[in-house]
Design an enzyme around this catalytic site. Structure first.
Site, PDB file in Angstrom:
ATOM      1  N   TRP A   1      -9.870  41.285  -8.156  1.00 59.87           N
ATOM      2  CA  TRP A   1      -9.447  40.920  -6.807  1.00 59.87           C
ATOM      3  C   TRP A   1      -7.918  40.872  -6.880  1.00 59.87           C
ATOM      4  CZ3 TRP A   1      -6.731  37.128  -4.109  1.00 59.87           C
ATOM      5  CH2 TRP A   1      -6.942  37.133  -2.720  1.00 59.87           C
TER       6      TRP A   1
ATOM      7  N   ASN B   1      -8.463  37.003 -15.850  1.00 56.86           N
ATOM      8  CA  ASN B   1      -8.812  36.418 -14.549  1.00 56.86           C
ATOM      9  C   ASN B   1      -7.928  35.192 -14.368  1.00 56.86           C
ATOM     10  OD1 ASN B   1     -10.034  35.123 -12.341  1.00 56.86           O
ATOM     11  ND2 ASN B   1     -11.630  34.215 -13.609  1.00 56.86           N
ATOM     12  N   GLY B   2      -7.148  35.181 -13.291  1.00 57.71           N
ATOM     13  CA  GLY B   2      -6.257  34.041 -13.037  1.00 57.71           C
ATOM     14  C   GLY B   2      -4.904  34.553 -12.568  1.00 57.71           C
TER      15      GLY B   2
ATOM     16  N   GLU C   1     -15.951  36.941   9.176  1.00 56.14           N
ATOM     17  CA  GLU C   1     -15.790  37.360   7.782  1.00 56.14           C
ATOM     18  C   GLU C   1     -16.681  38.531   7.402  1.00 56.14           C
ATOM     19  OE1 GLU C   1     -18.168  33.799   5.412  1.00 56.14           O
ATOM     20  OE2 GLU C   1     -16.627  34.848   4.303  1.00 56.14           O
TER      21      GLU C   1
ATOM     22  N   ARG D   1     -17.005  38.515  -7.600  1.00 58.42           N
ATOM     23  CA  ARG D   1     -15.737  37.832  -7.889  1.00 58.42           C
ATOM     24  C   ARG D   1     -14.518  38.657  -7.486  1.00 58.42           C
ATOM     25  NH1 ARG D   1     -16.681  33.567 -11.321  1.00 58.42           N
ATOM     26  NH2 ARG D   1     -14.472  33.464 -11.817  1.00 58.42           N
TER      27      ARG D   1
ATOM     28  N   LYS E   1     -15.957  35.912  -3.837  1.00 57.91           N
ATOM     29  CA  LYS E   1     -16.750  34.681  -3.701  1.00 57.91           C
ATOM     30  C   LYS E   1     -16.043  33.457  -4.289  1.00 57.91           C
ATOM     31  CE  LYS E   1     -21.115  32.853  -3.108  1.00 57.91           C
ATOM     32  NZ  LYS E   1     -21.012  32.498  -1.676  1.00 57.91           N
TER      33      LYS E   1
ATOM     34  N   HIS F   1      -6.939  24.512  27.686  1.00 61.44           N
ATOM     35  CA  HIS F   1      -5.545  24.132  27.419  1.00 61.44           C
ATOM     36  C   HIS F   1      -4.748  25.308  26.865  1.00 61.44           C
ATOM     37  CE1 HIS F   1      -6.223  19.978  28.486  1.00 61.44           C
ATOM     38  NE2 HIS F   1      -7.377  20.070  27.825  1.00 61.44           N
TER      39      HIS F   1
ATOM     40  N   GLU G   1     -18.098  26.940  11.697  1.00 60.98           N
ATOM     41  CA  GLU G   1     -18.793  27.717  10.671  1.00 60.98           C
ATOM     42  C   GLU G   1     -19.372  29.016  11.253  1.00 60.98           C
ATOM     43  OE1 GLU G   1     -18.792  27.907   7.715  1.00 60.98           O
ATOM     44  OE2 GLU G   1     -20.638  28.841   7.055  1.00 60.98           O
TER      45      GLU G   1
ATOM     46  N   LYS H   1     -18.403  32.769   9.947  1.00 61.11           N
ATOM     47  CA  LYS H   1     -19.448  33.696   9.472  1.00 61.11           C
ATOM     48  C   LYS H   1     -19.295  35.031  10.188  1.00 61.11           C
ATOM     49  CE  LYS H   1     -20.737  32.512   6.595  1.00 61.11           C
ATOM     50  NZ  LYS H   1     -20.382  31.252   6.004  1.00 61.11           N
TER      51      LYS H   1
ATOM     52  N   CYS I   1     -11.793  37.812  -9.816  1.00 67.22           N
ATOM     53  CA  CYS I   1     -11.829  38.714 -10.953  1.00 67.22           C
ATOM     54  C   CYS I   1     -12.954  38.258 -11.883  1.00 67.22           C
ATOM     55  CB  CYS I   1     -10.540  38.758 -11.760  1.00 67.22           C
ATOM     56  SG  CYS I   1      -9.145  39.333 -10.802  1.00 67.22           S
TER      57      CYS I   1
HETATM   58  O1  M6R Z   1     -16.681  27.998  -3.708  1.00 63.73           O
HETATM   59  P1  M6R Z   1     -16.135  27.184  -2.574  1.00 63.73           P
HETATM   60  O2  M6R Z   1     -17.212  26.525  -1.786  1.00 63.73           O
HETATM   61  O3  M6R Z   1     -15.085  26.212  -2.984  1.00 63.73           O
HETATM   62  O4  M6R Z   1     -15.454  28.247  -1.609  1.00 63.73           O
HETATM   63  C1  M6R Z   1     -14.754  27.841  -0.472  1.00 63.73           C
HETATM   64  C2  M6R Z   1     -14.559  28.994   0.467  1.00 63.73           C
HETATM   65  O5  M6R Z   1     -13.841  30.011  -0.166  1.00 63.73           O
HETATM   66  C3  M6R Z   1     -15.888  29.555   0.976  1.00 63.73           C
HETATM   67  O6  M6R Z   1     -16.643  28.576   1.611  1.00 63.73           O
HETATM   68  C4  M6R Z   1     -15.640  30.716   1.961  1.00 63.73           C
HETATM   69  O7  M6R Z   1     -15.022  30.250   3.101  1.00 63.73           O
HETATM   70  C5  M6R Z   1     -16.951  31.434   2.257  1.00 63.73           C
HETATM   71  N1  M6R Z   1     -16.875  32.796   1.854  1.00 63.73           N
HETATM   72  C6  M6R Z   1     -17.300  31.474   3.677  1.00 63.73           C
HETATM   73  O8  M6R Z   1     -18.540  32.105   3.868  1.00 63.73           O
END
Ligand code: M6R
Length: 593
Positions: free
Chosen positions: A74, A100-101, A476, A27, A588, A492, A469, A473, A2
């Site tokens: 959000w 926000n929170g 997501e 956000r 984010k 396995h 990773e 990527k 948010c």
């Molecule tokens: O701001 P942060 O690095 O703590 O965020 C952690 C994760 O939310 C962040 O890395 C998320 O997995 C990314 N969107 C992946 O691309």
């Protein structure tokens, strides 16, 4: 999660509020809303969906109001509908609030406010009602009393009908900034929302309250006593975010990786000499590496590198698990927390847990002044610059660079130290070379897999941490289901899902384990998998696609190998017509547990 903005001053409020929301949309983008104050009457405009939904109705409104607050959401409590969109109004329309929170005791407070007719399912709505229940007292006093009733985390932007051109704000655990300029005073969750008028900023600390008029700002502590806060100079130019000629922020941020590496590593090299310039314990018993999402994947890489190079035992933990597993952590341990935003709620809670247990906390954080940066004892910043795309790329690459530097700090063998140091210094150019040579093959690979329903990523050791990773990527941003496995683990169980044509993306860069990885590749090929490899080898027999990348020091190979995986995800998502910078359901900064 948010974003909130607010303004009071000489100018019309609506253009700043809309522009600010657009910049904070990373956000959360489930719904958006604005409240404008005109002589104590609040005009509310709220829409489900993106900030852009507000644009036309706000323009039509053509309000001359010079005071307002706004929010991009959000969703946590209640679906992303117009009713649940912020701002929320009190029954007698005396107070209007953006938040926000998360208010953790919202249910209990709703029960207490039994005579109130709630209009939304949100936790936030209790706040305007609690404020109104205080009666006609000084608004700061009402806010002091209300904050004392709340549990959880909040950053609040508030308007009160009794003081129509005053902006109130308060926070605990969620970020909130006040900006001051010649044209008025401003409120925002992030510097990015401020406009060029802002010259000085203040960061609210937990429990603090701000009262903003067009040319004054006044701060109070949680008991309502006036406090002095020192402001910081603000340069709008430095905060400006721009994707230039790129179609997406993500693609531009992938290309910014050499720069992010240069800036991050430069802080540790002075005239060629390496030093972290901070007071780290000489030989910790154990190094904990704790984070969420991609930052956690950086930690997995960090563990392999630190253990191999510095011979210090490491333990990785997903922050949301660390907190509740009674971790055996103490004052001879180093606890490293990795976070781009510095706001991730679970990582922040883990910092507090580690601090309470006496460990030396180290934050690897991209946003200076963020909560995690403030609460860790030592900060090793990443200098990736503002990252806008929800899918992290340049911040992840900068996190790896800091973790390598931490390993270098603890290595004792001088030969190893020299070789690793040289590789680190070459890293920005090496990454640039991989960027220059892998875009086209990554696009070709993307064309081959974008219509698949599932994909598997495999790799061993550092190749495994990198495919974790790569797989995140891909899923997501493209919504193509994918999973990452240690290459030897597939047989396995998961190999039963491999059928004719199933894409398997194999990372074969970890030289000492190449024969093993190649054997695992043959196993999936034998079951019909279409293997796409990213490797230091020139070719892999029978693979459907091969991207060859250059070799460097084996322990920094992850920084090179992840680049084609980022490009692959980007192009798959593009071919699938996805909203690359704002993937569905995500935000984010994840400021809720
Ligand atoms: O701001 P942060 O690095 O703590 O965020 C952690 C994760 O939310 C962040 O890395 C998320 O997995 C990314 N969107 C992946 O691309």
């Amino acid at each position: 999660m948010c974003g909130i903005v607010g303004y009071t001053g000489d100018k019309r409020a609506a253009p700043f509020l809309l522009g600010g929301l657009e910049k904070l949309e990373y956000r959360g983008y489930d719904s958006a809303g604005v409240a404008l104050s005109e002589e104590g009457n609040f005009q509310l405009l709220r829409r489900a969906g993106r900030v852009t939904q507000l644009k036309t109705p706000l323009e039509k409104l053509n309000s001359a109001a010079v005071t307002g607050i706004a929010h991009t959401r959000w969703a946590t409590h209640g679906p992303p509908t117009e009713e649940n969109a912020h701002p929320h109004l009190s029954e007698k329309k005396q107070w209007v609030v953006v938040h926000n929170g998360i208010i953790e005791n919202a249910e209990e407070l709703r029960r207490e406010l039994a005579d109130v007719k709630f209009k939304s399912e949100t936790d936030t709505e209790v706040i305007p009602h609690l404020l109104e229940k205080q009666g006609e007292i000084n608004p700061v006093e009402a806010l002091v009393n209300t904050q004392k009733r709340l549990e959880g985390a909040w950053a609040l932007g508030i308007l009160c009908a009794a003081m129509p051109d005053t902006l109130f704000c308060a926070c605990k655990g969620s970020p909130l900034l006040v900006g001051v300029g010649a044209g008025g005073t401003y409120l925002a969750s992030d510097y990015a929302a401020f406009d060029e008028d802002v010259t000085t900023t203040y960061r609210l600390c937990d429990g603090e309250i701000g009262v903003l008029t067009k040319n004054t700002v006044c701060f109070y502590n949680c008991d309502g006593d006036i406090i002095d806060k020192s402001g910081e100079k603000f340069s709008w130019k430095e905060q400006r975010i721009d994707k230039g000629d790129y179609e997406h922020f993500m693609r531009s941020e992938i290309d910014q990786q050499p720069l992010a590496l240069r800036q991050t590593l430069a802080q540790f090299f002075t005239d060629g000499a390496f030093s972290l310039s901070c007071e780290l314990p000489e030989k910790p018993r154990k190094i904990w590496l704790i984070a969420c999402g991609s930052a956690y994947h950086a930690c997995v890489t960090g563990k392999y590198v630190i253990e191999e190079l510095a011979k210090i035992p490491c333990e990785t933990a997903v922050a949301s698990e660390f907190r509740y597993c009674y971790p055996l952590i103490g004052d001879s341990d180093l606890a490293v927390f990795v976070s781009q935003s510095g706001e991730t709620a679970d990582t922040l809670a883990a910092v507090r847990e580690a601090n309470a247990n006496g460990a030396v906390s180290v934050g690897i954080v991209n946003v200076p002044g963020s909560a995690i940066a403030r609460e860790c004892r030592i900060i090793l910043p990443t200098k990736a610059g503002t990252e806008v795309a929800v899918a992290t790329t340049k911040a992840y690459c900068a996190q790896l660079a800091v973790l390598y530097s931490l390993a270098l700090h603890y290595v004792t063998d001088s030969k190893q130290k020299n070789a690793f140091q040289q590789a680190l210094r070459r890293l920005p150019e090496d990454v640039q070379q991989v960027l220059d040579t892998t875009e086209k093959p990554a696009m070709d690979m993307a064309r081959e897999i974008y219509e698949a329903e599932h994909a598997y990523f495999i790799g061993r050791n550092l190749d495994f941490s990198t495919v974790l990773e790569g797989s995140l990527k891909l899923k997501e941003i493209s919504y193509l289901h994918s999973e990452a496995y240690p290459a030897g683990e597939l047989k396995h169980g998961t190999i039963s899902l491999v059928e004719e044509g199933t894409p398997v993306i194999a990372l074969a860069c970890c030289e000492r384990l190449l024969p093993k990885t190649l054997a695992n590749i043959r196993e999936v090929m034998a079951r019909g998998a279409a293997v796409f490899a990213v490797t230091t080898l020139d070719d892999i027999e029978d693979a459907r696609g091969v991207i060859t990348i250059r070799k460097t020091h084996p322990l920094v190979m992850p920084s090179l190998a992840v680049v084609p995986l980022q490009l692959l995800s980007y192009h798959v998502a593009r071919l699938r017509g996805c909203d690359i910078d704002k993937p569905r359901n995500l935000a984010k900064s994840v400021t809720v547990e």
